[in-house]
Design a protein around this motif. Structure first.
Motif, PDB file in Angstrom:
ATOM      1  N   ILE A 155       5.564   5.262  -0.353  1.00  0.00           N
ATOM      2  CA  ILE A 155       4.959   4.663   0.842  1.00  0.00           C
ATOM      3  C   ILE A 155       5.012   3.136   0.719  1.00  0.00           C
ATOM      4  O   ILE A 155       5.189   2.609  -0.387  1.00  0.00           O
ATOM      5  N   GLY A 156       4.854   2.448   1.831  1.00  0.00           N
ATOM      6  CA  GLY A 156       4.878   0.973   1.820  1.00  0.00           C
ATOM      7  C   GLY A 156       6.218   0.484   1.301  1.00  0.00           C
ATOM      8  O   GLY A 156       7.276   0.953   1.712  1.00  0.00           O
ATOM      9  N   GLY A 157       6.174  -0.427   0.339  1.00  0.00           N
ATOM     10  CA  GLY A 157       7.406  -0.974  -0.214  1.00  0.00           C
ATOM     11  C   GLY A 157       8.261   0.076  -0.899  1.00  0.00           C
ATOM     12  O   GLY A 157       9.466  -0.107  -1.072  1.00  0.00           O
ATOM     13  N   SER A 158       7.657   1.176  -1.274  1.00  0.00           N
ATOM     14  CA  SER A 158       8.419   2.241  -1.923  1.00  0.00           C
ATOM     15  C   SER A 158       9.007   3.216  -0.921  1.00  0.00           C
ATOM     16  O   SER A 158       9.542   4.259  -1.307  1.00  0.00           O
ATOM     17  N   VAL A 209       8.614   7.759  -5.864  1.00  0.00           N
ATOM     18  CA  VAL A 209       8.737   6.311  -6.068  1.00  0.00           C
ATOM     19  C   VAL A 209       7.375   5.661  -5.918  1.00  0.00           C
ATOM     20  O   VAL A 209       6.766   5.693  -4.843  1.00  0.00           O
ATOM     21  N   LYS A 257       5.531   2.090  -7.723  1.00  0.00           N
ATOM     22  CA  LYS A 257       5.481   1.065  -8.767  1.00  0.00           C
ATOM     23  C   LYS A 257       4.232   1.243  -9.625  1.00  0.00           C
ATOM     24  O   LYS A 257       4.298   1.255 -10.843  1.00  0.00           O
ATOM     25  N   SER A 258       3.102   1.422  -8.964  1.00  0.00           N
ATOM     26  CA  SER A 258       1.841   1.535  -9.705  1.00  0.00           C
ATOM     27  C   SER A 258       1.680   2.917 -10.328  1.00  0.00           C
ATOM     28  O   SER A 258       0.960   3.088 -11.306  1.00  0.00           O
ATOM     29  N   GLY A 259       2.334   3.904  -9.743  1.00  0.00           N
ATOM     30  CA  GLY A 259       2.168   5.278 -10.220  1.00  0.00           C
ATOM     31  C   GLY A 259       0.795   5.827  -9.887  1.00  0.00           C
ATOM     32  O   GLY A 259       0.368   6.831 -10.474  1.00  0.00           O
ATOM     33  N   THR A 319      -0.623   5.564  -6.347  1.00  0.00           N
ATOM     34  CA  THR A 319      -0.897   5.477  -4.906  1.00  0.00           C
ATOM     35  C   THR A 319      -1.259   6.851  -4.352  1.00  0.00           C
ATOM     36  O   THR A 319      -0.507   7.823  -4.510  1.00  0.00           O
ATOM     37  N   THR A 364       1.289   8.908  -2.201  1.00  0.00           N
ATOM     38  CA  THR A 364       2.482   9.358  -2.924  1.00  0.00           C
ATOM     39  C   THR A 364       2.130  10.476  -3.896  1.00  0.00           C
ATOM     40  O   THR A 364       2.846  11.482  -3.996  1.00  0.00           O
ATOM     41  N   GLY A 400       6.500  -4.827  -4.560  1.00  0.00           N
ATOM     42  CA  GLY A 400       6.848  -3.599  -3.836  1.00  0.00           C
ATOM     43  C   GLY A 400       7.699  -3.849  -2.610  1.00  0.00           C
ATOM     44  O   GLY A 400       8.747  -3.230  -2.415  1.00  0.00           O
ATOM     45  N   GLU A 439       2.762  -8.632   5.026  1.00  0.00           N
ATOM     46  CA  GLU A 439       2.016  -8.456   3.777  1.00  0.00           C
ATOM     47  C   GLU A 439       2.211  -9.683   2.879  1.00  0.00           C
ATOM     48  O   GLU A 439       1.381  -9.991   2.037  1.00  0.00           O
ATOM     49  N   LYS A 468      -8.895   0.744   1.115  1.00  0.00           N
ATOM     50  CA  LYS A 468      -8.711   1.812   0.112  1.00  0.00           C
ATOM     51  C   LYS A 468     -10.051   2.179  -0.513  1.00  0.00           C
ATOM     52  O   LYS A 468     -10.369   3.349  -0.715  1.00  0.00           O
TER      53      LYS A 468
HETATM   54  O1  LIG Z   1       4.820   1.562  -5.067  1.00  0.00           O
HETATM   55  P1  LIG Z   1       3.365   1.803  -5.008  1.00  0.00           P
HETATM   56  O2  LIG Z   1       2.636   1.290  -6.223  1.00  0.00           O
HETATM   57  O3  LIG Z   1       3.067   3.272  -4.777  1.00  0.00           O
HETATM   58  O4  LIG Z   1       2.780   0.998  -3.801  1.00  0.00           O
HETATM   59  C1  LIG Z   1       3.076   1.292  -2.467  1.00  0.00           C
HETATM   60  C2  LIG Z   1       2.458   0.259  -1.530  1.00  0.00           C
HETATM   61  O5  LIG Z   1       1.060   0.379  -1.595  1.00  0.00           O
HETATM   62  C3  LIG Z   1       0.182  -0.700  -1.455  1.00  0.00           C
HETATM   63  O6  LIG Z   1      -0.896  -0.347  -0.649  1.00  0.00           O
HETATM   64  C4  LIG Z   1       0.715  -2.053  -1.111  1.00  0.00           C
HETATM   65  O7  LIG Z   1       0.063  -2.616  -0.005  1.00  0.00           O
HETATM   66  C5  LIG Z   1       2.186  -2.106  -0.900  1.00  0.00           C
HETATM   67  O8  LIG Z   1       2.624  -3.402  -1.162  1.00  0.00           O
HETATM   68  C6  LIG Z   1       2.931  -1.144  -1.797  1.00  0.00           C
HETATM   69  O9  LIG Z   1       4.303  -1.259  -1.558  1.00  0.00           O
END
Ligand SMILES: O=P(O)(O)OC[C@H]1O[C@H](O)[C@H](O)[C@@H](O)[C@@H]1O
Length: 531
Positions: free
Chosen positions: A157-160, A209, A211-213, A215, A218, A268, A355, A501
């Motif tokens: 989601i988002g950047g992913s 996908v 980045k933070s693992g 979300t 996701t 992201g 963003e 969130k």
């Molecule tokens: O890739 P992730 O860690 O799952 O993040 C997915 C998205 O979630 C967040 O809420 C940010 O606002 C975005 O910048 C980011 O791309």
């Protein structure tokens, strides 16, 4: 000791531009917009030309925009960023304190990389991707029944999601006929259900996908898909792939067939050229096309280091945007691609721009005292012409328009109908809209009067290909970065998404415990009638 960055209103050029903005170039005066102006106000660049004759600028304005770019040291900061300076920070307050190196993802073609350490990591991931794609091709990787994988579900989601999805949509004309890609992003269970209803899971790879693992959307969607795999008698570990940050909660090799990494220094919304976009693109188009895409982005990154705004499309677009937004009071930017392939690109730019630059605090911790990022929106033409262009032409809101067009279509399937083919009709409409907005047309009936002076630019390319898509993406990334530097905001964090969130978690807690009506969140839950 960090260098003190200037705010734009501290620049002499800012004052000069304010004065010039009192009497901006009038495109509606007879002869003001002539062929000489249209020919002069063109910036030729990598894969695209920027036609900016239909902007309310004179050479004086352009000179002042150049001075503003120089006084703010925009190109210098861009070069510092590419070399690995810690640009993601706010002075005197706790902040992310990170490098910003999405440009390293494509700096693999340089003889001397701007940041060696990052490029080494990038090359390692690219080599892993190349090997993985080859193993799918040569049958080393197969499903339990010995069949090849023919589909991939991209979960993020988002950047992913937005970047990879818009790029895939833009380039699927070049996709392998034997492969299909699907996307799942929304936590609305109907999103994953609709995709799961359509795929043969036994031949499907699932690329998770994040980045933070961590979300919520996701991870929920991953669980739904894993569950569907199990229900189909399949082993998720043989179908699921991960793209995540090294040592994130998702960095667990036992759960995934393969794991690819992105790094802290890739934000992201700037991650489309990292493994976040490359794995899906590679599956759909093949590895060589991924390299073409990266090549286009790299060439644009290099070109964006030119100091002269008249020879640097991203910088010029950024400065024209500042002129329209800060001096001519245009609050929104419409991105209008005359290309069906780019139908999701405005959505990606919405995140990338809003963003990044939707901020009210400067990098020195002081409040922003002028307008920072604009509202960004858009849809493809000609569809939009039959929807919202009325407001663009005659509304009280002045919208800065960025048209994107290509001389040739992607698929070459066209025919002559009533004297012109569809590609010609598409381009005729693009050019007509640009002129109509700029010049307008007088009519004694006020309801039929077009006031004109509605600023727009045209980004014109030859054809939407992997290379030009890479260049277009990097062009906008650089534009956003330049504008963020100019407004002195940190374009690389996103604190503004946190509060929602936290409150969503509170409401989920209230739902689970059936709490009702004590806090504001609980009261809202009760009023909405949700149990
Ligand atoms: O890739 P992730 O860690 O799952 O993040 C997915 C998205 O979630 C967040 O809420 C940010 O606002 C975005 O910048 C980011 O791309």
């Amino acid at each position: 000791m960090a260098k003190r960055r200037k705010s734009i209103y501290e620049c002499q050029a800012f004052l000069n531009l304010k004065e010039l903005a009192e009497n901006p170039f009038d495109m509606t005066v007879e002869g003001a917009l002539d062929s000489e102006r249209l020919e002069t106000f063109v910036c030729k660049g990598i894969e695209f030309d920027l036609l900016y004759g239909c902007q309310r600028v004179t050479t004086d304005v352009l000179d002042c925009l150049q001075s503003l770019a120089d006084e703010c040291g925009l190109v210098g900061q861009y070069e510092e960023m590419r070399a690995g300076a810690v640009m993601n920070r706010i002075e005197r307050y706790p902040s992310e304190e990170r490098q910003v190196l999405h440009t390293a993802c494509r700096d693999v073609f340089s003889k001397t990389a701007a940041n060696d350490a990052a490029v080494i990591q990038v090359k390692r991931e690219l080599a892993k991707l190349q090997e993985f794609l080859a193993e799918i091709d040569n049958g080393k990787i197969r499903n339990t029944a010995g069949e090849t994988f023919t589909s991939l579900i991209h979960v993020g989601i988002g950047g992913s999601d937005l970047g990879p999805r818009s790029i895939y949509e833009a380039l699927k004309a070049y996709g392998r006929k034997d492969r299909k890609v699907y996307f799942v992003s929304n936590v609305d269970p109907d999103d994953s259900a609709a995709v799961l209803d359509r795929v043969d899971l036994s031949k499907t790879l699932v690329l998770v996908v994040s980045k933070s693992g961590s979300t919520l959307e996701t991870l929920s969607n991953e669980s739904l898909v894993r569950n569907a795999l199990k229900e189909a008698g399949l082993d998720p570990a043989r179908h699921c792939l991960a793209v995540t940050g090294e040592s994130s909660p998702m960095d667990n090799h036992e759960r995934y067939l393969r794991s690819f990494y992105m790094f802290d220094y890739i934000g992201g919304r700037f991650s489309s050229t990292s493994m976040v976009g490359a794995v899906t693109l590679g599956f759909a188009l093949g590895y060589n096309q991924v390299l073409e895409f990266l090549k286009g982005a790299w060439l644009m990154d290099e070109a964006a280091a030119e100091r002269n705004i008249r020879g640097n499309i991203p910088l010029l677009l950024a400065m024209l945007g500042v002129w329209n937004h800060n001096f001519l009071a245009m609050d929104t930017v419409a991105i209008l691609p005359y290309s069906q392939g780019l139908h999701r690109f405005p959505a990606h730019l919405q995140q990338c721009d809003m963003e990044s630059n939707g901020k009210s605090v400067q990098r020195n911790g002081e409040p922003v005292r002028y307008k920072s990022g604009p509202i960004v929106w858009g849809e493809p033409g000609t569809n939009g012409q039959h929807a919202f262009y009325q407001l663009l032409h005659q509304g009280t809101e002045k919208v800065a328009v960025e048209f994107i067009g290509f001389r040739k279509s992607q698929r070459n399937r066209d025919m002559c109908i009533q004297g012109s083919n569809s590609q010609q009709k598409l381009l005729a409409n693009l050019l007509a809209q640009s002129l109509a907005l700029a010049v307008g047309r007088e009519d004694e009936n006020p309801n039929k009067n077009f006031a004109g002076n509605r600023s727009n630019v045209i980004l014109m390319g030859e054809r939407l290909t992997p290379k030009s898509m890479g260049a277009l993406l990097a062009l906008y990334e650089a534009k956003i970065v330049f504008q963020g530097f100019c407004w002195n905001v940190n374009s690389f964090d996103q604190e503004g998404v946190q509060l929602g969130k936290v409150l969503a978690d509170e409401i989920l807690g209230a739902m689970a415990e059936k709490r009702n009506g004590k806090t504001l969140a609980e009261a809202l839950l009760a009023v909405a009638g949700i149990s």
